[in-house]
Design a protein around this motif. Structure first.
Motif, PDB file in Angstrom:
ATOM      1  N   TYR A  15       0.868  -1.169   0.000  1.00 57.17           N
ATOM      2  CA  TYR A  15       0.000   0.000   0.000  1.00 57.17           C
ATOM      3  C   TYR A  15       0.903   1.216   0.000  1.00 57.17           C
ATOM      4  CZ  TYR A  15      -3.757  -3.139   1.247  1.00 57.17           C
ATOM      5  OH  TYR A  15      -4.670  -4.139   1.238  1.00 57.17           O
ATOM      6  N   LEU A  54     -10.733 -10.501  -1.224  1.00 56.26           N
ATOM      7  CA  LEU A  54     -11.106  -9.116  -0.938  1.00 56.26           C
ATOM      8  C   LEU A  54     -10.036  -8.142  -1.390  1.00 56.26           C
ATOM      9  CD1 LEU A  54     -12.719  -9.345   2.600  1.00 56.26           C
ATOM     10  CD2 LEU A  54     -13.773  -8.325   0.603  1.00 56.26           C
ATOM     11  N   PRO A  74     -14.951 -12.219  -3.167  1.00 57.78           N
ATOM     12  CA  PRO A  74     -15.259 -13.269  -2.195  1.00 57.78           C
ATOM     13  C   PRO A  74     -16.160 -14.362  -2.769  1.00 57.78           C
ATOM     14  CG  PRO A  74     -15.437 -11.133  -1.167  1.00 57.78           C
ATOM     15  CD  PRO A  74     -15.205 -10.882  -2.618  1.00 57.78           C
ATOM     16  N   ARG A  78     -15.547 -18.267  -2.336  1.00 58.65           N
ATOM     17  CA  ARG A  78     -16.537 -19.162  -1.722  1.00 58.65           C
ATOM     18  C   ARG A  78     -16.861 -20.309  -2.659  1.00 58.65           C
ATOM     19  NH1 ARG A  78     -19.207 -14.376   0.654  1.00 58.65           N
ATOM     20  NH2 ARG A  78     -20.621 -14.259  -1.096  1.00 58.65           N
ATOM     21  N   SER A  90     -19.036 -10.045  10.682  1.00 61.69           N
ATOM     22  CA  SER A  90     -19.654  -9.455   9.509  1.00 61.69           C
ATOM     23  C   SER A  90     -21.132  -9.782   9.551  1.00 61.69           C
ATOM     24  CB  SER A  90     -19.013 -10.007   8.251  1.00 61.69           C
ATOM     25  OG  SER A  90     -19.213 -11.396   8.207  1.00 61.69           O
ATOM     26  N   PHE A  92     -25.310  -8.648  10.569  1.00 61.27           N
ATOM     27  CA  PHE A  92     -26.239  -7.535  10.476  1.00 61.27           C
ATOM     28  C   PHE A  92     -27.190  -7.600  11.662  1.00 61.27           C
ATOM     29  CE2 PHE A  92     -24.774  -8.952   6.380  1.00 61.27           C
ATOM     30  CZ  PHE A  92     -24.306  -7.788   5.828  1.00 61.27           C
ATOM     31  N   LEU A  95     -31.091  -7.946  11.279  1.00 66.85           N
ATOM     32  CA  LEU A  95     -31.657  -9.082  10.538  1.00 66.85           C
ATOM     33  C   LEU A  95     -31.619 -10.330  11.418  1.00 66.85           C
ATOM     34  CD1 LEU A  95     -29.923  -8.556   7.063  1.00 66.85           C
ATOM     35  CD2 LEU A  95     -31.938  -7.447   7.995  1.00 66.85           C
ATOM     36  N   LEU A 103     -27.275 -14.331   3.462  1.00 66.91           N
ATOM     37  CA  LEU A 103     -26.444 -13.318   2.819  1.00 66.91           C
ATOM     38  C   LEU A 103     -25.045 -13.836   2.524  1.00 66.91           C
ATOM     39  CD1 LEU A 103     -27.593 -10.140   4.703  1.00 66.91           C
ATOM     40  CD2 LEU A 103     -27.552 -10.427   2.251  1.00 66.91           C
TER      41      LEU A 103
ATOM     42  N   VAL B 169     -30.458  -8.030   0.307  1.00 65.43           N
ATOM     43  CA  VAL B 169     -29.153  -7.395   0.074  1.00 65.43           C
ATOM     44  C   VAL B 169     -29.255  -5.894   0.326  1.00 65.43           C
ATOM     45  CG1 VAL B 169     -27.401  -6.878  -1.669  1.00 65.43           C
ATOM     46  CG2 VAL B 169     -28.384  -9.167  -1.530  1.00 65.43           C
ATOM     47  N   ALA B 172     -29.262  -5.341   3.951  1.00 68.76           N
ATOM     48  CA  ALA B 172     -27.944  -5.647   4.512  1.00 68.76           C
ATOM     49  C   ALA B 172     -26.983  -4.485   4.275  1.00 68.76           C
ATOM     50  CB  ALA B 172     -27.402  -6.927   3.887  1.00 68.76           C
ATOM     51  N   ASN B 176     -25.255  -2.552   7.548  1.00 70.64           N
ATOM     52  CA  ASN B 176     -23.842  -2.633   7.894  1.00 70.64           C
ATOM     53  C   ASN B 176     -23.045  -2.730   6.605  1.00 70.64           C
ATOM     54  OD1 ASN B 176     -21.307  -3.302   8.793  1.00 70.64           O
ATOM     55  ND2 ASN B 176     -21.989  -4.816  10.272  1.00 70.64           N
ATOM     56  N   ALA B 179     -19.766  -4.931   6.607  1.00 72.17           N
ATOM     57  CA  ALA B 179     -19.984  -6.374   6.568  1.00 72.17           C
ATOM     58  C   ALA B 179     -20.457  -6.808   5.186  1.00 72.17           C
ATOM     59  CB  ALA B 179     -21.002  -6.786   7.629  1.00 72.17           C
ATOM     60  N   ALA B 180     -21.338  -6.022   4.586  1.00 74.72           N
ATOM     61  CA  ALA B 180     -21.828  -6.378   3.258  1.00 74.72           C
ATOM     62  C   ALA B 180     -20.674  -6.403   2.257  1.00 74.72           C
ATOM     63  CB  ALA B 180     -22.899  -5.389   2.801  1.00 74.72           C
ATOM     64  N   HIS B 181     -19.778  -5.456   2.404  1.00 76.59           N
ATOM     65  CA  HIS B 181     -18.613  -5.424   1.527  1.00 76.59           C
ATOM     66  C   HIS B 181     -17.736  -6.648   1.763  1.00 76.59           C
ATOM     67  CE1 HIS B 181     -15.201  -3.918  -0.714  1.00 76.59           C
ATOM     68  NE2 HIS B 181     -14.437  -4.092   0.341  1.00 76.59           N
ATOM     69  N   ALA B 182     -17.539  -6.992   3.042  1.00 73.51           N
ATOM     70  CA  ALA B 182     -16.692  -8.139   3.361  1.00 73.51           C
ATOM     71  C   ALA B 182     -17.272  -9.421   2.775  1.00 73.51           C
ATOM     72  CB  ALA B 182     -16.523  -8.269   4.878  1.00 73.51           C
ATOM     73  N   LEU B 183     -18.597  -9.481   2.668  1.00 71.41           N
ATOM     74  CA  LEU B 183     -19.214 -10.680   2.100  1.00 71.41           C
ATOM     75  C   LEU B 183     -19.212 -10.625   0.577  1.00 71.41           C
ATOM     76  CD1 LEU B 183     -22.244 -11.187   4.463  1.00 71.41           C
ATOM     77  CD2 LEU B 183     -20.216 -12.601   4.280  1.00 71.41           C
ATOM     78  N   GLY B 184     -18.733  -9.536   0.017  1.00 72.98           N
ATOM     79  CA  GLY B 184     -18.589  -9.476  -1.429  1.00 72.98           C
ATOM     80  C   GLY B 184     -19.737  -8.798  -2.154  1.00 72.98           C
ATOM     81  N   TYR B 185     -20.603  -8.077  -1.426  1.00 71.11           N
ATOM     82  CA  TYR B 185     -21.668  -7.362  -2.122  1.00 71.11           C
ATOM     83  C   TYR B 185     -21.159  -6.001  -2.574  1.00 71.11           C
ATOM     84  CZ  TYR B 185     -24.603 -11.063  -0.539  1.00 71.11           C
ATOM     85  OH  TYR B 185     -25.119 -12.302  -0.339  1.00 71.11           O
ATOM     86  N   LYS B 186     -21.676  -5.543  -3.706  1.00 71.17           N
ATOM     87  CA  LYS B 186     -21.212  -4.278  -4.276  1.00 71.17           C
ATOM     88  C   LYS B 186     -22.012  -3.143  -3.659  1.00 71.17           C
ATOM     89  CE  LYS B 186     -18.608  -6.214  -7.609  1.00 71.17           C
ATOM     90  NZ  LYS B 186     -18.185  -7.342  -6.764  1.00 71.17           N
ATOM     91  N   GLN B 306      -8.953  -1.379   2.810  1.00 74.44           N
ATOM     92  CA  GLN B 306      -8.311  -2.647   2.394  1.00 74.44           C
ATOM     93  C   GLN B 306      -7.824  -3.405   3.610  1.00 74.44           C
ATOM     94  OE1 GLN B 306      -8.530  -3.625  -0.623  1.00 74.44           O
ATOM     95  NE2 GLN B 306      -9.399  -1.727  -1.358  1.00 74.44           N
TER      96      GLN B 306
END
Lengths: 507, 306
Positions: A15, A54, A74, A78, A90, A92, A95, A103, B169, B172, B176, B179-186, B306
């Motif tokens: 970085y 990531l 990710p 997976r 990670s 929510f 939920l 999710l 989604v 989610a 958070n 967390a959503a980013h960490a799970l790979g959501y855009k 990152q």
């Protein structure tokens, strides 16, 4: 059973201004528990983020079961059978369990089927969970189960766990280890990140040690002492804190019947807490995170006010005084969150020194600030506590965790408190800095200050405290002398296994 | 004072018309806020939609293309907000306020040639049989399509949030984003889509005012409806059903107080004029006293570390 699952060769990631990983190589074989060791900032997180897709490596390659493996997100990781349990969950809060699990899956089945599968898998691995509970209402241990179940439902080949035991009681850790051993017997490999060396010795087959982004060695944890591993991590020998015999004085702080509703929606209320601390004594308060530690710290610091008679300092009731008034009387505190709570991130160390030291260090003159004297005070903290920084003008944000923690603890210690309350004083701090902070607390007590140390690090509490007790669901356990307490006794004081059960071994 | 001059059938029928613009705009904002973005520019997007829809309807002679243009205009303006907040990471509150001021100015500029022009008439549905039912017929079954579109949107958004993957989604990401980013959501993509949807809805709501409710173009004609829509979302605890209730309540009290003014009730006009706001806020505050709360990431800037 000794096939290589994941081979990492020459991974490098830089970085701006810092090289997070430099030419890191190692292998993980199927069915093994592989530990990744290193201090904060050694590059463990970056490395696993690259494996989980990531972060994209600058150079270097990975192969998974012989095939090239370069996940771009990710989802790809997976799909290839890599799952990860995060250090900071990670999850929510708003939920429910099933939604959280869905999710983390690529093609989740309809909710009703998913709920059934969650029940089945969670019971098979001894981690019972109700799929329809809201995650925000769960305990830390239960939340971790949600994360683990989420991973297990994807039939992973490699499970990455980032500091999984920091929120568990010893009994819960034992159950987690049973679950992990059951998984490895099914051929799943586990990459286990921790800095709890004794746990690694008990669980892991191999260990890779990172320092400043480089792989500095591997070892077999069972055959290596914790001290040797710690020195590999730090790169040099350091002194363990020494405890001097000391005389206990009068009671400095007396807490009687302290009850307090939590201000947070998902917080824990304090219930009828009693304890006293004498001058020169260190009281260690353990317990799993989220059992009332923050609320207790708040009640002692004055950020939450209580019934006036519930807290007495040197015999004077102070329960409804705010933090500033309590500081004037000699009750000083250092919160858990160093950046944003103990220190203002964008302000210089001098300004931060002023924030708590203004009155006791006489840094004000009729409302005007004495900057010269303040800078002297900041320099004194930096010098006495060996804070590595260019100077007192540096912004707090620019300091590493360990150095900033030495600064915020040092700031309170140098103000000669009558009572000092610290919450997680060495959380996320490297071993050498942690040792010097613990030494500072011991020295402070030796000079007649009453110290209350709230911490989730049991080794730390056993190392420094004279008496030990634990918070469990907002109640305080019996207070017992720390010397001679067994791990089992401590675990029971912390509330035992919280309804977890050992994995059912299938026939 | 002559209360008998108030016709309950007309009152209820005009209630549905009065409620529709805020209902549609508020539903759009509900989706935006559920994704964790606070867009205070609803008023600006509404008025932009109002003039875009009006101009295109006048030029083409078709109210349908007017509404399409209104949605496009609102979405285009919200794209500016999306660029500012999601890519330039600007403060959402300031950007939203700027969007409102910009939209008000832009709409007066665009609308200069349209003052005093009459838009084409939007046809009302004349459902045979159902429309002939006494009382219910004129109240419920003889409106224009947009009234029913608003009601359908309530059901669609409710079902989308509760039962679909997209809704999960979206929630989610709003709850958070890290967390959503960490799970790979855009996260950014989801939010930009939500912002565009919110802009399109606000545009439709605005066009409903200029094409059907009033129908003509005057500067600043939305007159705070966007702010009411924003407030409705909060007081409705981010729930689609309650947004509908709030919008209809607000529309109802607005229509009622106008009728009372016309009937010459001896309450000062100023009190009557403020009554819709007071009553709506009061009722929704009482209702929002339950456990529900804002999306946890609402208004927070997301930056992928990152």
């Amino acid at each position: 059973m000794t096939k290589t699952l994941l081979r990492i060769s020459g991974l490098t990631k830089a970085y701006p201004g810092v090289i997070a990983n430099s030419d890191v190589s190692f292998e993980i074989t199927e069915g093994e528990v592989h530990a990744l060791l290193g201090e904060n900032g050694a590059g463990k997180s970056t490395l696993v983020k690259m494996i989980y897709g990531l972060v994209k490596p600058d150079s270097g390659t990975m192969t998974l079961r012989g095939a090239p493996f370069a996940p771009t997100e990710p989802r790809a990781a997976r799909a290839a059978g890599v799952a990860m349990v995060f250090q900071h969950f990670s999850l929510f809060d708003a939920l429910n369990v099933a939604e959280n699990v869905a999710l983390g899956m690529e093609n989740p089945p309809p909710m009703r089927d998913l709920a059934t599968r969650i029940r089945d898998v969670s019971e098979a691995y001894g981690l019972p969970l109700d799929p329809f509970r809201t995650v925000g209402d769960l305990s830390a241990g239960e939340r971790q189960r949600v994360e683990i179940i989420r991973c297990l439902l994807q039939d992973p080949r490699l499970l990455i766990m980032d500091e999984p035991t920091s929120v568990l009681t010893p009994q819960e850790v034992e159950i987690l280890f049973e679950t992990l051993r059951k998984l490895t017997s099914e051929g799943v490999a586990i990459l286990y990140i921790s800095h709890k060396l004794e746990e690694i010795r008990a669980l892991c087959d191999h260990a890779t040690i990172l320092r400043l982004g480089k792989n500095v060695g591997t070892c077999i944890p069972r055959d290596t002492s914790a001290r040797e591993m710690a020195e590999l991590m730090v790169g040099s020998a350091f002194e363990a804190p020494a405890r001097a015999g000391r005389e206990l004085g009068d009671v400095a702080l007396d807490v009687t019947g302290l009850s307090l509703g939590s201000p947070g929606e998902f917080g824990t209320s304090l219930r009828n807490i009693h304890f006293t601390v004498k001058k020169g004594e260190i009281l260690g308060i353990g317990g799993v995170a989220g059992n009332g530690q923050d609320e207790l710290w708040g009640a002692l610091s004055g950020e939450l006010t209580t019934d006036n008679e519930a807290i007495r300092l040197m015999g004077q009731p102070i329960g409804n005084l705010g933090p500033t008034a309590r500081r004037d009387r000699g009750l000083l505190t250092a919160p858990e969150e160093r950046l944003g709570h103990a220190a203002a991130p964008e302000m210089s160390l001098t300004e931060n020194a002023l924030l708590t030291g203004a009155k006791r260090e006489n840094l004000m003159n009729r409302g005007f600030l004495k900057w010269a004297a303040t800078e002297e005070f900041a320099k004194r903290i930096i010098k006495t506590f060996d804070v590595r920084t260019p100077g007192p003008g540096t912004a707090a944000r620019a300091l590493s965790g360990g150095n900033l923690q030495k600064f915020v603890i040092g700031r309170e210690v140098l103000q000669h408190p009558e009572v000092l309350v610290v919450n997680q004083p060495t959380w996320g701090v490297d071993a050498a800095a942690a040792a010097s902070i613990r030494q500072a607390l011991l020295d402070l007590a030796a000079n007649g200050t009453a110290v209350i140390c709230i911490s989730q690090d049991l080794d730390e509490l056993m190392e420094i405290s004279d008496r030990f007790c634990a918070l469990n669901e907002g109640r305080l356990s019996d207070i017992r002398p720390a010397q001679g307490l067994s791990v089992d006794e401590i675990g029971l004081m912390m509330g035992g296994a919280h309804g977890m059960e050992v994995a059912h071994v299938e026939a | 004072m002559d209360l008998s001059s108030i016709n309950p059938v007309l009152l209820l029928a005009s209630l549905m018309v009065a409620a529709t613009p805020i209902l549609i705009a508020a539903l759009g904002e509900l989706v935006v806020e559920r994704s964790g973005v606070l867009n205070l520019g609803v008023e600006g997007m509404m008025i932009t939609g109002a003039i875009c829809g009006f101009a295109v309807a006048v030029e083409t002679g078709s109210p349908f293309w007017g509404f399409v243009a209104a949605a496009a205009g609102g979405a285009l303006l919200s794209l500016l907000f999306a660029l500012l907040t999601q890519f330039a990471l600007a403060n959402q509150v300031a950007s939203g306020l700027a969007l409102t001021l910009f939209g008000l100015g832009l709409s007066s500029l665009l609308g200069q040639g349209y003052v005093g022009v009459k838009p084409p008439h939007t046809a009302k549905l004349d459902i045979p049989i159902l429309g002939d039912i006494p009382f219910l017929g004129p109240v419920v079954f003889s409106h224009d399509l947009m009234v029913y579109f608003g009601l359908a949107l309530v059901a669609a958004i409710w079902a989308m949030l509760k039962y679909t993957r997209i809704g999960l989604v979206l929630r989610a990401v709003g709850e958070n984003h890290d967390a959503a980013h960490a799970l790979g959501y855009k996260v950014v993509r989801v939010r930009v889509m939500a912002i565009l949807f919110g802009g399109a809805c606000a545009g439709l709501g605005g066009a409903y005012i200029s094409l059907i409710r009033v129908p003509q173009w005057t500067e600043g004609m939305t007159a705070g409806a966007g702010w009411i829509a924003l407030a409705l979302v909060v007081f409705a605890s981010w729930k689609a059903g309650r947004v509908m209730l709030g919008a209809y309540l607000f529309g109802g009290v607005t229509v009622l107080q106008l009728n009372l003014q016309a009937a010459g009730v001896s309450i000062p006009v100023e009190y009557l004029s403020m009554s819709p706001y007071l009553i709506t806020i009061l009722v929704l505050v009482i209702m929002s006293a339950d456990r529900s709360r804002a999306p946890a990431s609402l208004g927070r800037i997301f930056h992928a570390t990152q």
